[in-house]
Design a protein around this motif. Structure first.
Motif, mmCIF file in Angstrom:
data_model
loop_
_atom_site.group_PDB
_atom_site.id
_atom_site.type_symbol
_atom_site.label_atom_id
_atom_site.label_comp_id
_atom_site.label_asym_id
_atom_site.label_seq_id
_atom_site.Cartn_x
_atom_site.Cartn_y
_atom_site.Cartn_z
ATOM 1 N N ALA A 1 0.775 -1.237 -0.164
ATOM 2 C CA ALA A 1 0.169 -0.027 0.204
ATOM 3 C C ALA A 1 0.898 1.000 -0.037
ATOM 4 O O ALA A 1 1.953 1.291 0.515
ATOM 5 N N ASP A 2 0.252 2.346 -0.320
ATOM 6 C CA ASP A 2 0.806 3.523 -0.425
ATOM 7 C C ASP A 2 0.982 4.213 0.944
ATOM 8 O O ASP A 2 0.299 5.165 1.142
ATOM 9 N N ILE A 3 1.564 3.527 1.809
ATOM 10 C CA ILE A 3 1.761 4.046 3.297
ATOM 11 C C ILE A 3 3.284 4.320 3.659
ATOM 12 O O ILE A 3 3.984 4.090 2.885
ATOM 13 N N THR A 4 3.242 5.221 4.823
ATOM 14 C CA THR A 4 4.802 5.529 5.267
ATOM 15 C C THR A 4 5.534 4.409 5.901
ATOM 16 O O THR A 4 4.781 3.311 6.366
ATOM 17 N N PRO A 5 6.609 4.561 6.084
ATOM 18 C CA PRO A 5 7.486 3.410 6.744
ATOM 19 C C PRO A 5 6.950 3.456 8.284
ATOM 20 O O PRO A 5 6.747 2.442 8.894
ATOM 21 N N ARG A 6 6.432 4.488 8.704
ATOM 22 C CA ARG A 6 5.976 4.464 10.250
ATOM 23 C C ARG A 6 4.599 3.812 10.331
ATOM 24 O O ARG A 6 4.285 2.998 11.060
ATOM 25 N N GLN A 7 3.649 3.959 9.341
ATOM 26 C CA GLN A 7 2.438 3.193 9.364
ATOM 27 C C GLN A 7 2.715 1.796 8.949
ATOM 28 O O GLN A 7 2.092 0.976 9.720
ATOM 29 N N MET A 8 3.682 1.390 7.989
ATOM 30 C CA MET A 8 3.980 -0.038 7.935
ATOM 31 C C MET A 8 4.292 -0.700 9.233
ATOM 32 O O MET A 8 3.984 -1.617 9.543
ATOM 33 N N ALA A 9 5.368 0.086 10.088
ATOM 34 C CA ALA A 9 5.624 -0.488 11.291
ATOM 35 C C ALA A 9 4.421 -0.533 12.236
ATOM 36 O O ALA A 9 4.120 -1.559 12.972
ATOM 37 N N MET A 10 3.666 0.278 12.052
ATOM 38 C CA MET A 10 2.346 0.198 13.169
ATOM 39 C C MET A 10 1.519 -0.809 12.769
ATOM 40 O O MET A 10 0.968 -1.613 13.596
ATOM 41 N N ILE A 11 1.264 -1.106 11.484
ATOM 42 C CA ILE A 11 0.287 -2.387 11.019
ATOM 43 C C ILE A 11 1.205 -3.596 11.214
ATOM 44 O O ILE A 11 0.586 -4.627 11.532
ATOM 45 N N ASP A 12 2.562 -3.408 10.974
ATOM 46 C CA ASP A 12 3.221 -5.089 11.260
ATOM 47 C C ASP A 12 3.127 -5.159 12.743
ATOM 48 O O ASP A 12 2.598 -6.340 13.038
ATOM 49 N N PHE A 13 3.086 -4.120 13.530
ATOM 50 C CA PHE A 13 2.892 -4.580 15.210
ATOM 51 C C PHE A 13 1.506 -5.217 15.256
ATOM 52 O O PHE A 13 1.287 -6.004 16.187
ATOM 53 N N ALA A 14 0.738 -4.429 14.794
ATOM 54 C CA ALA A 14 -0.798 -4.598 15.019
ATOM 55 C C ALA A 14 -1.000 -6.047 14.328
ATOM 56 O O ALA A 14 -1.862 -6.817 15.043
ATOM 57 N N MET A 15 -0.575 -6.495 13.390
ATOM 58 C CA MET A 15 -0.817 -7.753 12.744
ATOM 59 C C MET A 15 -0.181 -8.958 13.782
ATOM 60 O O MET A 15 -0.963 -9.904 13.710
ATOM 61 N N LYS A 16 0.924 -8.556 14.265
ATOM 62 C CA LYS A 16 1.680 -9.406 14.887
ATOM 63 C C LYS A 16 0.665 -9.807 16.449
ATOM 64 O O LYS A 16 0.778 -10.719 16.839
ATOM 65 N N VAL A 17 0.273 -8.721 17.015
ATOM 66 C CA VAL A 17 -0.846 -8.775 18.077
ATOM 67 C C VAL A 17 -1.794 -9.394 17.715
ATOM 68 O O VAL A 17 -2.157 -10.164 18.473
ATOM 69 N N SER A 18 -2.420 -9.295 16.443
ATOM 70 C CA SER A 18 -3.659 -9.900 16.033
ATOM 71 C C SER A 18 -3.243 -11.508 16.035
ATOM 72 O O SER A 18 -4.150 -12.150 16.415
ATOM 73 N N ALA A 19 -2.162 -11.901 15.364
ATOM 74 C CA ALA A 19 -2.132 -13.321 15.200
ATOM 75 C C ALA A 19 -1.182 -14.146 15.944
ATOM 76 O O ALA A 19 -1.268 -15.428 16.390
ATOM 77 N N ARG A 20 -0.208 -13.345 16.738
ATOM 78 C CA ARG A 20 0.907 -13.896 17.547
ATOM 79 C C ARG A 20 1.215 -13.038 18.744
ATOM 80 O O ARG A 20 2.545 -12.904 18.810
#
Length: 189
Positions: free
Chosen positions: A115-134
């Motif tokens: 997606a057309d998002i910033t590296p900061r937003q990518m880090a936030m979503i990466d963290f959220a996805m880890k919380v969601s799944a693991r």
């Protein structure tokens, strides 16, 4: 042809709801022009409705370094991972409006990594996805990544709480077979 049911559970009539819930639903209807099906579906259990929306509002409406659009990005990405059609469609509409970008919700829902998002937003979503799944794998290193993007421990808590809250919401939406309102599909496009 009859419209499909919005929930497999009983949906109360607005006029039969407790006054505080009825007032909230009518206020949402006044603002948006329709009643999102989540309100009607969750009104089946009034005490849980109140608790759900109190926590929702505490997480999603607060000021801070994480914008309202970024909060919606987290919801859309994690809801897609949880295969929650209602939340992807509804919060995708909210994301398009808050980000003032008609493409972003589809990009985040399908593959946020492209997606057309910033590296900061990518880090936030990466963290959220880890919380969601693991969530059991979350470590100090994950927090350090967020901190490297200018996010605090409180921001990490917010991201985790949004991911966890919507994990519950996604499961309820799937169990109830909650249908997205048709209005959501065209909002912000």
């Amino acid at each position: 042809m009859n419209a499909p049911a919005i929930s497999r559970f009983p949906v109360p009539e607005i006029k039969d709801l407790p006054e505080d819930i009825r007032d909230r639903i009518l206020a949402v209807q006044e603002k948006s022009g329709f009643v999102p099906n989540v309100f009607l579906t969750l009104a089946y259990r009034p005490d849980e409705f109140r608790a759900f929306f109190a926590y929702h509002d505490a997480l999603m409406d607060k000021p801070g370094k994480i914008t309202k659009a970024e909060r919606e990005m987290i919801v859309v990405a994690t809801s897609n991972a949880n295969q929650c059609q209602y939340c992807v469609v509804a919060h995708g509409a909210i994301l398009r409006i808050r980000a003032k970008n008609p493409l972003i919700a589809d990009q985040v829902a399908i593959n946020y990594r492209k997606a057309d998002i910033t590296p900061r937003q990518m880090a936030m979503i990466d963290f959220a996805m880890k919380v969601s799944a693991r969530a059991y794998e979350v470590s100090d290193d994950d927090i350090a990544v967020l901190e490297s993007h200018g996010l605090s421990m409180d921001d990490a808590w917010d991201i985790a709480a949004i991911s966890a809250f919507f994990g519950m919401s996604n499961r309820l939406a799937n169990v109830t077979s909650m249908r997205p309102n048709d209005e959501f599909y065209s909002l912000g496009r």
